[in-house]
Design an enzyme around this catalytic site. Structure first.
Site, PDB file in Angstrom:
ATOM      1  N   LYS B  50       0.845  -1.202   0.000  1.00 39.71           N
ATOM      2  CA  LYS B  50       0.000   0.000   0.000  1.00 39.71           C
ATOM      3  C   LYS B  50       0.876   1.246   0.000  1.00 39.71           C
ATOM      4  O   LYS B  50       2.102   1.152   0.163  1.00 39.71           O
ATOM      5  CB  LYS B  50      -0.939  -0.003   1.204  1.00 39.71           C
ATOM      6  CG  LYS B  50      -0.261  -0.011   2.564  1.00 39.71           C
ATOM      7  CD  LYS B  50      -1.294  -0.284   3.665  1.00 39.71           C
ATOM      8  CE  LYS B  50      -0.662  -0.496   5.024  1.00 39.71           C
ATOM      9  NZ  LYS B  50      -0.102   0.710   5.628  1.00 39.71           N
ATOM     10  N   ARG B 148      -9.945   1.083  14.962  1.00 36.82           N
ATOM     11  CA  ARG B 148      -9.683   1.849  13.752  1.00 36.82           C
ATOM     12  C   ARG B 148     -10.606   1.322  12.658  1.00 36.82           C
ATOM     13  O   ARG B 148     -11.555   1.991  12.260  1.00 36.82           O
ATOM     14  CB  ARG B 148      -8.205   1.638  13.404  1.00 36.82           C
ATOM     15  CG  ARG B 148      -7.579   2.604  12.505  1.00 36.82           C
ATOM     16  CD  ARG B 148      -6.085   2.331  12.362  1.00 36.82           C
ATOM     17  NE  ARG B 148      -5.792   1.011  11.822  1.00 36.82           N
ATOM     18  CZ  ARG B 148      -4.615   0.620  11.305  1.00 36.82           C
ATOM     19  NH1 ARG B 148      -3.606   1.471  11.283  1.00 36.82           N
ATOM     20  NH2 ARG B 148      -4.424  -0.581  10.831  1.00 36.82           N
ATOM     21  N   TYR B 270      17.085  30.267   6.157  1.00 36.59           N
ATOM     22  CA  TYR B 270      15.947  31.068   6.612  1.00 36.59           C
ATOM     23  C   TYR B 270      16.031  31.315   8.118  1.00 36.59           C
ATOM     24  O   TYR B 270      16.368  30.430   8.900  1.00 36.59           O
ATOM     25  CB  TYR B 270      14.636  30.367   6.291  1.00 36.59           C
ATOM     26  CG  TYR B 270      14.258  30.478   4.838  1.00 36.59           C
ATOM     27  CD1 TYR B 270      13.883  31.699   4.295  1.00 36.59           C
ATOM     28  CD2 TYR B 270      14.293  29.372   4.006  1.00 36.59           C
ATOM     29  CE1 TYR B 270      13.538  31.810   2.953  1.00 36.59           C
ATOM     30  CE2 TYR B 270      13.941  29.470   2.661  1.00 36.59           C
ATOM     31  CZ  TYR B 270      13.575  30.700   2.140  1.00 36.59           C
ATOM     32  OH  TYR B 270      13.235  30.811   0.821  1.00 36.59           O
ATOM     33  N   MET B 318      12.809  24.532   0.945  1.00 31.35           N
ATOM     34  CA  MET B 318      11.897  23.696   0.177  1.00 31.35           C
ATOM     35  C   MET B 318      12.641  22.776  -0.796  1.00 31.35           C
ATOM     36  O   MET B 318      12.279  21.610  -0.959  1.00 31.35           O
ATOM     37  CB  MET B 318      10.920  24.583  -0.596  1.00 31.35           C
ATOM     38  CG  MET B 318       9.848  23.793  -1.332  1.00 31.35           C
ATOM     39  SD  MET B 318       8.657  24.867  -2.178  1.00 31.35           S
ATOM     40  CE  MET B 318       7.803  25.615  -0.781  1.00 31.35           C
TER      41      MET B 318
END
Lengths: 384, 384
Positions: B50, B148, B270, B318
């Site tokens: 998956k 779940r 940053y 990024m």
């Protein structure tokens, strides 16, 4: 909201829907352009669509921005530039990582404008221009405090002392990058601008660019000739100290797979880290950390179902998450209905804060299993 | 390692390479199968693919596993199942999220085996069998502590009391899911197994499945008839308290874009959160959080260049990250060379720990900009 506005586009098997509002993104670009031109100067407003348009789709986003009047687009590398060039043959496409050695001719053939980050980049791009016997456009990046990419102080002075290094190139612009424009009143932006201007005064004339999303909202001196918003286009607040001037651009909805009535003392999820203190109704939603709903939200996130807040309980699974939906009206709490994970009721920046990160990372982390629905300027289409 | 072993497959413009070793994944499957059969019983070993094969590519991974002898594959939803069915027409494909309302006939037509998670799932799948006038296979999930997905205690008792609810279905198996098998000596696994066995004793006979990656290494009683490893296939340590019995399955390499000499007192990235305390050589690498190198690694990560450790400095951007590469031999520290971000020198689980998460989330968060190189059973191919 318990149902989606566009049911005909969403396959019954889709566990989640990412709805992207291209009109909102184009509207945000207009707001940013108008704000950049608030002093009456014709500052160009580019669009940053790297990282696949911050996860929302570089081609649909750039197509919508081009429709709004945007003419210059920034991407990270050649692969992204190639994709964008195919969709927008006439746009100016600027490549932030510059020309990798060995890719110069391909970049020239595609009509790309690389951002040259070093004297070596300049020399190789210039050699390509000489070999092709035609001038090649280039943006040149001067670092003023990020120490990431760009000519350092010595490199920029070297270039200023020997402009022949640029023979054969058409300098399309000079750029630098601010380190902390998102922090209001931070003195570093003014320092970086002063360094940038000192270099500009020594270098051949060309348009200059310094401000990205946040810089547009700071001192007008930072605007120069071209601004390059990215995050703000996609709804991230460029002024974290004030209300968000941008419109939300996306909504992430997750399908409720199952509703469970559990007694007090029931444990939920991996590690049994959560235990109910009273009888509860839990909803299991078909979104997990593999979809970019970060595992860090396990202890802190919440969603809304029919507008009612439901807290994430237990750890986020790979493909699933559980919420305590006890307060949601039972008629809205049915398998097949949607919970809002990001959107008008759950602003992107709030989700990011709950995850201990920034909206940018939530955007670029968005997964691939969503049914993507584009609304707005791009022809409406669902991509299950 | 300062260079890649497969340079001919990597385009010059590729900023990063994700090399996936399908032989290692197939080898891991054999180790897991053999361990599950250590008592001499023919326990079936399925493969969980998956979330696009935990980010590494469901089709190439499942194809390699099928070559090793794996016959049953678990995916999350219909979309993943459809992709896998096209590649493996004869495999058993089990769909963990069950049959979404409205997709039953499509699932039957594709020959999929849904995992039925509720009495409603059972009723709809049975109605499909009746309408098609042929028996349909189903796995049935009984929850024993995750809360779940799966029938709760009352639902399972209801089913045991009225086996006619299964008329028309072929129960291919009963399953449940352990909450904390990764914690050695955790008493919860035995509790869940006892609950599971109590239900099995009341229900029609069919193979049973409880253990996933970690469960295979715990008490033999947990093995039942079928095990379903996922993470361990991809190199995540299923026994965190002990050395990893699995082979690493991937290597993530990031291209060095630029090398910078900076003085003491230089700030990086940053927010200028990092400041050099001595003159340093920094390398800027073309991987950022948009590629799944989590922003949380900004304060804690490291990479290796030519086998030498280089710490991440400043925030992850990024599309970029910076490392202090002062200790790397200068001849290895050149633009175009690669740093190892995950691999033999930087184990996946260690990177996850540095990021404050688990290997599973690092895997499924891997980005799309990498040049993917498959080595091993799958025909070798690069996907830039």
């Amino acid at each position: 909201m318990s149902s989606v506005d566009f049911p005909s586009q969403v396959p019954a098997g889709a566990g989640a829907v990412l709805a992207i509002d291209l009109d909102a993104i184009a509207g945000n670009w207009r707001v940013l352009r108008d704000h950049a031109q608030r002093s009456g100067r014709a500052v160009e407003c580019a669009g940053v669509v790297k990282a696949d348009g911050y996860g929302l789709g570089a081609v649909p986003v750039a197509t919508a921005l081009a429709g709004a009047g945007c003419r210059s687009f920034f991407v990270a590398d050649l692969e992204e530039a190639t994709t964008l060039r195919a969709a927008l043959p006439d746009a100016r496409v600027l490549v932030l990582h510059g020309p990798a050695a060995g890719t110069e001719r391909e970049m020239a053939a595609l009509g790309l404008t690389p951002v040259l980050n070093s004297l070596d980049d300049i020399a190789r791009w210039r050699a390509t221009a000489v070999a092709l016997d035609r001038p090649l456009a280039a943006y040149i990046h001067i670092d003023t405090g990020m120490n990431r990419l760009g000519l350092d102080d010595r490199g920029a002075r070297h270039l200023a002392a020997d402009p022949a290094l640029l023979t054969g190139l058409t300098p399309a612009g000079w750029m630098s990058h601010l380190a902390s424009a998102d922090v209001a009143g931070d003195g570093l932006a003014a320092e970086q601008d002063a360094r940038f201007r000192a270099h500009l005064a020594r270098l051949p004339g060309a348009p200059a660019s310094l401000a990205a999303s946040s810089g547009i909202f700071r001192e007008p001196a930072l605007l120069h000739d071209l601004v390059r918003p990215g995050a703000a286009l996609y709804g991230v607040n460029p002024t974290p100290e004030a209300p968000n001037p941008m419109a939300p651009a996306l909504r992430l909805l997750g399908r409720i797979l199952q509703v469970r009535e559990v007694p007090a003392g029931a444990t939920v999820g991996y590690g049994a880290t959560y235990r109910t203190t009273a009888p509860a109704r839990l909803a299991t939603i078909a979104v997990g950390y593999a979809d970019g709903y970060f595992r860090a939200l396990g202890s802190s996130g919440h969603v809304t179902i029919a507008g009612v807040r439901a807290s994430v309980v237990g750890r986020i699974s790979m493909d699933l998450l559980s919420v305590d939906a006890t307060r949601v009206p039972p008629e809205a709490l049915v398998p097949g209905a949607f919970a809002e994970l990001i959107g008008p009721d759950r602003p992107l920046d709030d989700v990011a804060a709950d995850a201990g990160t920034i909206g940018y990372e939530i955007l670029t982390g968005l997964g691939r299993r969503f049914c993507r629905v584009y609304q707005g300027a791009w022809p409406v289409a669902a991509h299950p």
